[in-house]
Scaffold this active site. Structure first.
Site, PDB file in Angstrom:
ATOM      1  N   HIS A   1       0.878  -1.195   0.000  1.00  0.00           N
ATOM      2  CA  HIS A   1       0.000   0.000   0.000  1.00  0.00           C
ATOM      3  C   HIS A   1       0.906   1.233   0.000  1.00  0.00           C
ATOM      4  O   HIS A   1       1.471   1.600   1.025  1.00  0.00           O
ATOM      5  CB  HIS A   1      -0.896   0.000   1.238  1.00  0.00           C
TER       6      HIS A   1
ATOM      7  N   HIS B   1       1.684   5.318  -1.710  1.00  0.00           N
ATOM      8  CA  HIS B   1       1.313   6.504  -2.487  1.00  0.00           C
ATOM      9  C   HIS B   1       2.570   7.077  -3.133  1.00  0.00           C
ATOM     10  O   HIS B   1       3.485   7.496  -2.436  1.00  0.00           O
ATOM     11  CB  HIS B   1       0.661   7.558  -1.586  1.00  0.00           C
ATOM     12  N   LEU B   2       2.586   7.072  -4.465  1.00  0.00           N
ATOM     13  CA  LEU B   2       3.762   7.591  -5.184  1.00  0.00           C
ATOM     14  C   LEU B   2       3.522   8.971  -5.781  1.00  0.00           C
ATOM     15  O   LEU B   2       4.469   9.588  -6.278  1.00  0.00           O
ATOM     16  CB  LEU B   2       4.193   6.618  -6.283  1.00  0.00           C
ATOM     17  N   ARG B   3       2.244   9.422  -5.774  1.00  0.00           N
ATOM     18  CA  ARG B   3       1.919  10.764  -6.312  1.00  0.00           C
ATOM     19  C   ARG B   3       2.290  10.876  -7.783  1.00  0.00           C
ATOM     20  O   ARG B   3       2.435   9.885  -8.480  1.00  0.00           O
ATOM     21  CB  ARG B   3       2.604  11.880  -5.502  1.00  0.00           C
TER      22      ARG B   3
ATOM     23  N   ASN C   1      -5.149   7.351  -5.985  1.00  0.00           N
ATOM     24  CA  ASN C   1      -5.847   8.597  -5.612  1.00  0.00           C
ATOM     25  C   ASN C   1      -5.088   9.842  -6.059  1.00  0.00           C
ATOM     26  O   ASN C   1      -4.710  10.690  -5.276  1.00  0.00           O
ATOM     27  CB  ASN C   1      -6.143   8.639  -4.093  1.00  0.00           C
TER      28      ASN C   1
ATOM     29  N   LYS D   1      -8.997  -0.220  -5.904  1.00  0.00           N
ATOM     30  CA  LYS D   1      -9.084   0.414  -4.584  1.00  0.00           C
ATOM     31  C   LYS D   1     -10.385   1.190  -4.451  1.00  0.00           C
ATOM     32  O   LYS D   1     -10.689   2.057  -5.261  1.00  0.00           O
ATOM     33  CB  LYS D   1      -7.898   1.370  -4.402  1.00  0.00           C
TER      34      LYS D   1
ATOM     35  N   HIS E   1     -10.464   1.376   1.696  1.00  0.00           N
ATOM     36  CA  HIS E   1     -10.206   2.302   2.811  1.00  0.00           C
ATOM     37  C   HIS E   1     -11.476   2.269   3.659  1.00  0.00           C
ATOM     38  O   HIS E   1     -12.458   2.924   3.327  1.00  0.00           O
ATOM     39  CB  HIS E   1      -9.922   3.718   2.293  1.00  0.00           C
TER      40      HIS E   1
ATOM     41  N   HIS F   1      -4.750  -0.691   5.737  1.00  0.00           N
ATOM     42  CA  HIS F   1      -4.224   0.039   6.911  1.00  0.00           C
ATOM     43  C   HIS F   1      -5.126  -0.065   8.144  1.00  0.00           C
ATOM     44  O   HIS F   1      -5.609   0.946   8.653  1.00  0.00           O
ATOM     45  CB  HIS F   1      -3.908   1.503   6.575  1.00  0.00           C
TER      46      HIS F   1
ATOM     47  N   ASP G   1       1.456   2.546   3.523  1.00  0.00           N
ATOM     48  CA  ASP G   1       0.617   3.744   3.380  1.00  0.00           C
ATOM     49  C   ASP G   1       1.483   5.004   3.452  1.00  0.00           C
ATOM     50  O   ASP G   1       1.019   6.059   3.890  1.00  0.00           O
ATOM     51  CB  ASP G   1      -0.517   3.798   4.409  1.00  0.00           C
TER      52      ASP G   1
ATOM     53  N   HIS H   1       3.520  14.397   1.594  1.00  0.00           N
ATOM     54  CA  HIS H   1       2.965  15.729   1.314  1.00  0.00           C
ATOM     55  C   HIS H   1       4.121  16.708   1.492  1.00  0.00           C
ATOM     56  O   HIS H   1       4.983  16.499   2.355  1.00  0.00           O
ATOM     57  CB  HIS H   1       1.857  16.082   2.319  1.00  0.00           C
TER      58      HIS H   1
ATOM     59  N   ALA I   1      -3.325  14.812   5.593  1.00  0.00           N
ATOM     60  CA  ALA I   1      -3.186  13.509   6.265  1.00  0.00           C
ATOM     61  C   ALA I   1      -2.173  12.647   5.530  1.00  0.00           C
ATOM     62  O   ALA I   1      -2.244  12.510   4.308  1.00  0.00           O
ATOM     63  CB  ALA I   1      -4.537  12.803   6.306  1.00  0.00           C
TER      64      ALA I   1
END
Ligand code: DOR
Ligand code: ZN
Length: 335
Positions: free
Chosen positions: A12, A14-16, A40, A95, A134, A168, A240, A244, A256
């Site tokens: 899980h 997030h690579l943006r 996302n 997802k 989620h 998560h 996860d 940011h 978050a």
């Protein structure tokens, strides 16, 4: 002391996109063999073309590293069998976000019940595409995950052949739910094994530990630790890790997400060693996920050694968990 991990996996991540992708993707690609990449983005990744274009941007960002990005689609009620059959070769999972529940999830699902989602979930079940969720309600922040459990249970019962991953998890109730349904699995983050709400808000507010779902109570962390340290076959590591920029975290209205990708393996080694469970790190960070997903990762050997590692204050513009602090383990080599 050393520990060798074979093909660690982050289930899980997030690579943006854009500049952030370029700065964070190489960090995961260095020490993990593969990762489930979350969809996302703005706009969310909802088409086969978007999946493939995003994958190409990830591969460009990681350069020569041996790392497989495992792509996901952002759940839509309108996906039918024919579309998902076409998508299947390019994705590892889909997802599902309840609408508005976290970063960039505004286009998520309003009402989550098995009737409303019948067409897509039946197709996923028939095609063997895992559903990642989620799982939070819109209720009081400490109760959101607990309140979502009946939804997981209804889906698990209505679609017994569908692999459902509770992403998560943060509560003892979610740990207990794992035992009630054969087709329910879970990812667990590093930070939820380490912190409770006390570390986030018990003293001076710690924006870099603020995430969704919020860290819970000591007994919840204990329940998570008990299954992670035992490498329970239904749980797998999913960081996860959610970068940011510093200004978005250290702000009135803090975004978050906890950024852990570059420190995850040393911190996990430290945690598992402190509990005398180093032998269970391999199944927790790789073997369990390979079995649950039916996936064989690229070969990658990561050697960790028990030598101090001073965590950088920042990676690019992102502040990691444990910034400036010392961890007892570090990555010695990657082959
Ligand atoms: O804290 C979080 N950050 N939780 C999520 O579910 C999403 C993530 C993000 O994308 O920033
Ligand atoms: Zn996430």
């Amino acid at each position: 002391m050393q520990l060798t991990l074979n093909s660690p996996l982050d289930m899980h991540l997030h690579l943006r996109d854009g500049e952030m992708l370029k700065s964070v993707a190489p960090l995961s690609a260095h020490s993990f063999a593969a990762a489930i990449v979350m969809p996302n983005l703005v706009p969310p990744v909802t088409t086969i073309e978007a999946v493939n274009a995003y994958k190409a941007r990830i591969l460009e960002a990681i350069g020569e590293e041996r790392f497989e990005p495992l792509m996901t689609l952002f759940f839509k009620e309108s996906y039918d069998f024919a579309y998902l059959e076409k998508a299947k070769p390019y994705i590892s999972a889909i997802k599902l976000y309840p609408a508005g529940i976290t970063t960039n999830s505004e286009g998520g699902v309003g009402t989550i019940d098995s009737a409303a989602l019948q067409m897509t979930l039946t197709a996923m079940s028939d095609l063997g595409i895992p559903l990642l969720i989620h799982g939070e309600s819109n209720g009081f922040v400490m109760d959101r995950e607990k309140e979502f459990i009946p939804v997981y249970e209804e889906l698990a019962t209505q679609f017994p052949e569908l692999t459902i991953v509770m992403e998560h998890i943060t509560t003892k109730e979610s740990v207990a739910a794992l035992e009630r349904h054969e087709n329910l699995y879970a990812t667990i983050t590093l930070h939820h094994l380490l912190i409770t709400l006390d570390e986030v808000a018990g003293g001076m507010l710690q924006p870099h530990l603020f995430c969704k779902p919020i860290a819970k109570r000591p007994e919840d962390r204990e329940a998570l630790l008990s299954v992670a340290l035992a490498a329970h076959p239904k749980v797998m590591f999913g960081s996860d890790s959610a970068p940011h920029p510093q200004h978005a975290k250290e702000a009135c209205g803090c975004a978050a997400g906890v950024f852990t990708a570059p420190i995850a393996l040393p911190a996990l080694a430290q945690l598992f060693e402190s509990h005398g469970k180093l032998d269970n790190l391999q199944p927790f960070v790789s073997d369990n996920a390979q079995i649950i997903y039916g996936y064989t990762p690229p070969e990658k050997t990561v050697v960790l050694e028990k030598k101090p590692f001073r965590v950088p204050q920042k990676y690019g513009d992102v502040v990691p968990m444990y910034a400036g602090e010392e961890l007892a383990w570090r990555i010695a080599s990657v082959r």
